[in-house]
Write a protein that holds these residues in place. Structure first.
Motif, PDB file in Angstrom:
ATOM      1  N   THR A 113      -2.020  -0.926   4.945  1.00  0.00           N
ATOM      2  CA  THR A 113      -3.062  -0.443   4.208  1.00  0.00           C
ATOM      3  C   THR A 113      -2.751   0.632   3.195  1.00  0.00           C
ATOM      4  O   THR A 113      -1.756   1.267   3.533  1.00  0.00           O
ATOM      5  N   VAL A 114      -3.106   0.358   2.157  1.00  0.00           N
ATOM      6  CA  VAL A 114      -2.448   1.029   0.907  1.00  0.00           C
ATOM      7  C   VAL A 114      -3.751   1.529   0.001  1.00  0.00           C
ATOM      8  O   VAL A 114      -4.811   0.969  -0.123  1.00  0.00           O
ATOM      9  N   GLU A 115      -3.643   2.883  -0.566  1.00  0.00           N
ATOM     10  CA  GLU A 115      -4.537   3.370  -1.300  1.00  0.00           C
ATOM     11  C   GLU A 115      -3.810   3.133  -2.750  1.00  0.00           C
ATOM     12  O   GLU A 115      -2.725   3.894  -3.082  1.00  0.00           O
ATOM     13  N   THR A 116      -4.736   2.558  -3.617  1.00  0.00           N
ATOM     14  CA  THR A 116      -4.107   2.154  -4.814  1.00  0.00           C
ATOM     15  C   THR A 116      -4.419   3.385  -5.950  1.00  0.00           C
ATOM     16  O   THR A 116      -5.080   4.423  -5.548  1.00  0.00           O
ATOM     17  N   GLY A 138       8.254   7.739  -8.431  1.00  0.00           N
ATOM     18  CA  GLY A 138       7.400   8.768  -8.208  1.00  0.00           C
ATOM     19  C   GLY A 138       6.754   9.216  -9.421  1.00  0.00           C
ATOM     20  O   GLY A 138       5.856   9.980  -9.395  1.00  0.00           O
ATOM     21  N   GLU A 139       6.655   8.325 -10.618  1.00  0.00           N
ATOM     22  CA  GLU A 139       5.836   8.555 -11.881  1.00  0.00           C
ATOM     23  C   GLU A 139       4.423   7.876 -11.693  1.00  0.00           C
ATOM     24  O   GLU A 139       4.290   6.823 -10.712  1.00  0.00           O
ATOM     25  N   LYS A 156      -0.249 -11.363  -6.448  1.00  0.00           N
ATOM     26  CA  LYS A 156      -1.088 -10.230  -6.925  1.00  0.00           C
ATOM     27  C   LYS A 156      -0.086  -9.027  -6.543  1.00  0.00           C
ATOM     28  O   LYS A 156       0.603  -8.979  -5.615  1.00  0.00           O
ATOM     29  N   HIS A 157      -0.050  -8.092  -7.590  1.00  0.00           N
ATOM     30  CA  HIS A 157       0.927  -7.064  -7.374  1.00  0.00           C
ATOM     31  C   HIS A 157       0.112  -5.848  -7.186  1.00  0.00           C
ATOM     32  O   HIS A 157      -0.756  -5.238  -7.675  1.00  0.00           O
ATOM     33  N   VAL A 158       0.341  -5.239  -6.126  1.00  0.00           N
ATOM     34  CA  VAL A 158      -0.483  -4.100  -5.407  1.00  0.00           C
ATOM     35  C   VAL A 158       0.624  -3.118  -5.095  1.00  0.00           C
ATOM     36  O   VAL A 158       1.453  -2.765  -4.594  1.00  0.00           O
ATOM     37  N   LEU A 159       0.136  -1.760  -6.180  1.00  0.00           N
ATOM     38  CA  LEU A 159       0.945  -0.621  -6.488  1.00  0.00           C
ATOM     39  C   LEU A 159       0.025   0.478  -5.710  1.00  0.00           C
ATOM     40  O   LEU A 159      -0.922   0.620  -5.980  1.00  0.00           O
ATOM     41  N   GLY A 160       0.631   1.149  -4.694  1.00  0.00           N
ATOM     42  CA  GLY A 160      -0.131   2.104  -4.201  1.00  0.00           C
ATOM     43  C   GLY A 160       0.649   3.048  -2.993  1.00  0.00           C
ATOM     44  O   GLY A 160       2.011   2.883  -2.968  1.00  0.00           O
ATOM     45  N   VAL A 161      -0.120   3.889  -2.190  1.00  0.00           N
ATOM     46  CA  VAL A 161       0.591   4.645  -1.300  1.00  0.00           C
ATOM     47  C   VAL A 161      -0.022   4.318   0.169  1.00  0.00           C
ATOM     48  O   VAL A 161      -1.062   3.911   0.365  1.00  0.00           O
ATOM     49  N   LYS A 163       7.207   4.199   6.128  1.00  0.00           N
ATOM     50  CA  LYS A 163       6.508   5.173   6.606  1.00  0.00           C
ATOM     51  C   LYS A 163       5.144   5.488   5.936  1.00  0.00           C
ATOM     52  O   LYS A 163       4.810   5.186   4.528  1.00  0.00           O
ATOM     53  N   VAL A 164       4.081   6.096   6.663  1.00  0.00           N
ATOM     54  CA  VAL A 164       2.694   6.475   5.898  1.00  0.00           C
ATOM     55  C   VAL A 164       3.071   7.556   4.748  1.00  0.00           C
ATOM     56  O   VAL A 164       4.044   8.228   4.981  1.00  0.00           O
ATOM     57  N   GLY A 165       2.603   7.360   3.452  1.00  0.00           N
ATOM     58  CA  GLY A 165       2.731   8.058   2.531  1.00  0.00           C
ATOM     59  C   GLY A 165       3.880   7.499   1.654  1.00  0.00           C
ATOM     60  O   GLY A 165       4.167   8.090   0.476  1.00  0.00           O
ATOM     61  N   ASP A 166       4.624   6.723   2.040  1.00  0.00           N
ATOM     62  CA  ASP A 166       5.414   5.844   0.863  1.00  0.00           C
ATOM     63  C   ASP A 166       4.701   5.336  -0.134  1.00  0.00           C
ATOM     64  O   ASP A 166       3.613   4.385   0.066  1.00  0.00           O
TER      65      ASP A 166
END
Lengths: 202, 108
Positions: free
Chosen positions: B40-43, A191-192, B25-30, B72-75
């Motif tokens: 589908t991820v928003e970075t 969460g950070e 490639k490392h993708v971090l997002g929600v 889940k969506v939002g994770d």
């Protein structure tokens, strides 16, 4: 000296000169670059030479270890830690290093490796191979349990499962930068916010 | 000239980073959308990134094996994905809180 003897001697000297000059010319033309893969003739010659340079007594050694689940797991983790950097976890040689060595790291799942005797594999791991990327990992004795365990594990390479490969990843060496990245990913999942100045989607 | 040098350096830096990460490639997002074949991820930079899911994609929730169904969506997710043509194919999708002990899922 008879004329025929002179001819024979000349021919002999010419053959010797050609035998020395041809590989020399090839070496000079090829240079020291490791970008090319070794050709089939060089590969054949090198493998044949390796075979004959491993003492017969070593080739015939029998593995004193038994392939128990514990021994195989230990060897698998050892392989992931020490060998996979070049050979890849699955032994395919498909790693950043393995792809660029001269000769390329072999696909150890294939016959060229699997057909080697246990003794040959042990000898190669312990003593390394000159003019390749293979280092000498052992002290040169014949009783290194870890090396014999690796020999057993190499026999398993063609049969590894995805679960095996996933577990091996935990034992692959990591650079400080990769450890830092893992920490940043862990913090993001907790969460950070993503670290400042770092593009999280690189 | 300066621009050429900067672009060249940037390309080298990206190439070095990709190599250091084993070409993943490392993708971090929600997560904003989930189908059986893609995420589908928003970075963090508010870009939308679609990552393909294949049979070999593994899911790790809080350090333990998981599945797409648990996502889940939002994770928040960390995806290690391989570029294939113009697509990104997920090798591993991590989600859920991670303590230090379970945070090390390996080198990709």
């Amino acid at each position: 000296m008879k004329r025929s003897q002179v001819w024979l001697l000349s021919l002999f000297v010419a053959l010797i000169a050609a035998a020395v000059a041809a590989p020399l010319a090839w070496f000079v033309a090829a240079g020291i670059s490791a970008r090319q893969k070794p050709g089939p003739i060089e590969t054949r010659v090198a493998r044949t030479a390796r075979h004959f340079m491993i003492p017969a007594s070593a080739r015939e050694m029998k593995n004193p270890e038994t392939a128990t689940p514990e021994v195989l797991e230990l060897a698998r983790n050892h392989f992931a830690d020490h060998c996979a950097g070049c050979h890849a976890n699955d032994g395919s040689g498909a790693s950043e290093m393995g792809h660029h060595l001269y000769p390329r790291a072999p696909d150890m799942r294939e016959d060229q490796t699997q057909n080697l005797s246990d003794g040959e594999l042990y000898y190669i791991i312990e003593n390394g191979v000159r003019l390749t990327g293979m280092p000498a990992w052992g002290r040169g004795g014949y009783d290194d349990e870890d090396t014999w365990g690796l020999v057993l594990f190499i026999r398993q390479l063609p049969h590894l499962t995805k679960k095996d490969l996933d577990e091996m990843e935990q034992f692959n060496p990591r650079s400080p930068a990769e450890m830092q990245e893992e920490e940043e990913e862990r913090r993001f999942l907790n969460g950070e916010p993503a670290p400042r100045g770092k593009n999280p989607n690189h | 000239m300066r621009r050429t040098v900067l672009v060249t350096l940037a390309i080298c830096a990206v190439a070095f980073t990709a190599a250091a990460h084993g070409n993943y490639k490392h993708v971090l997002g929600v997560v904003t959308a989930i189908t059986d074949t893609s995420l589908t991820v928003e970075t963090q930079t508010k870009e939308t990134q679609v990552v393909k899911i294949v049979a070999d994609t593994s899911f790790v929730k809080s350090g333990a094996p998981s599945s797409l169904k648990e996502l889940k969506v939002g994770d928040r997710v960390v995806i290690h994905a391989k570029p294939v043509g113009s697509d990104l194919v997920a090798h591993e999708v991590r989600f859920g809180r991670m303590d230090r002990a379970s945070g090390s899922a390996g080198k990709n």
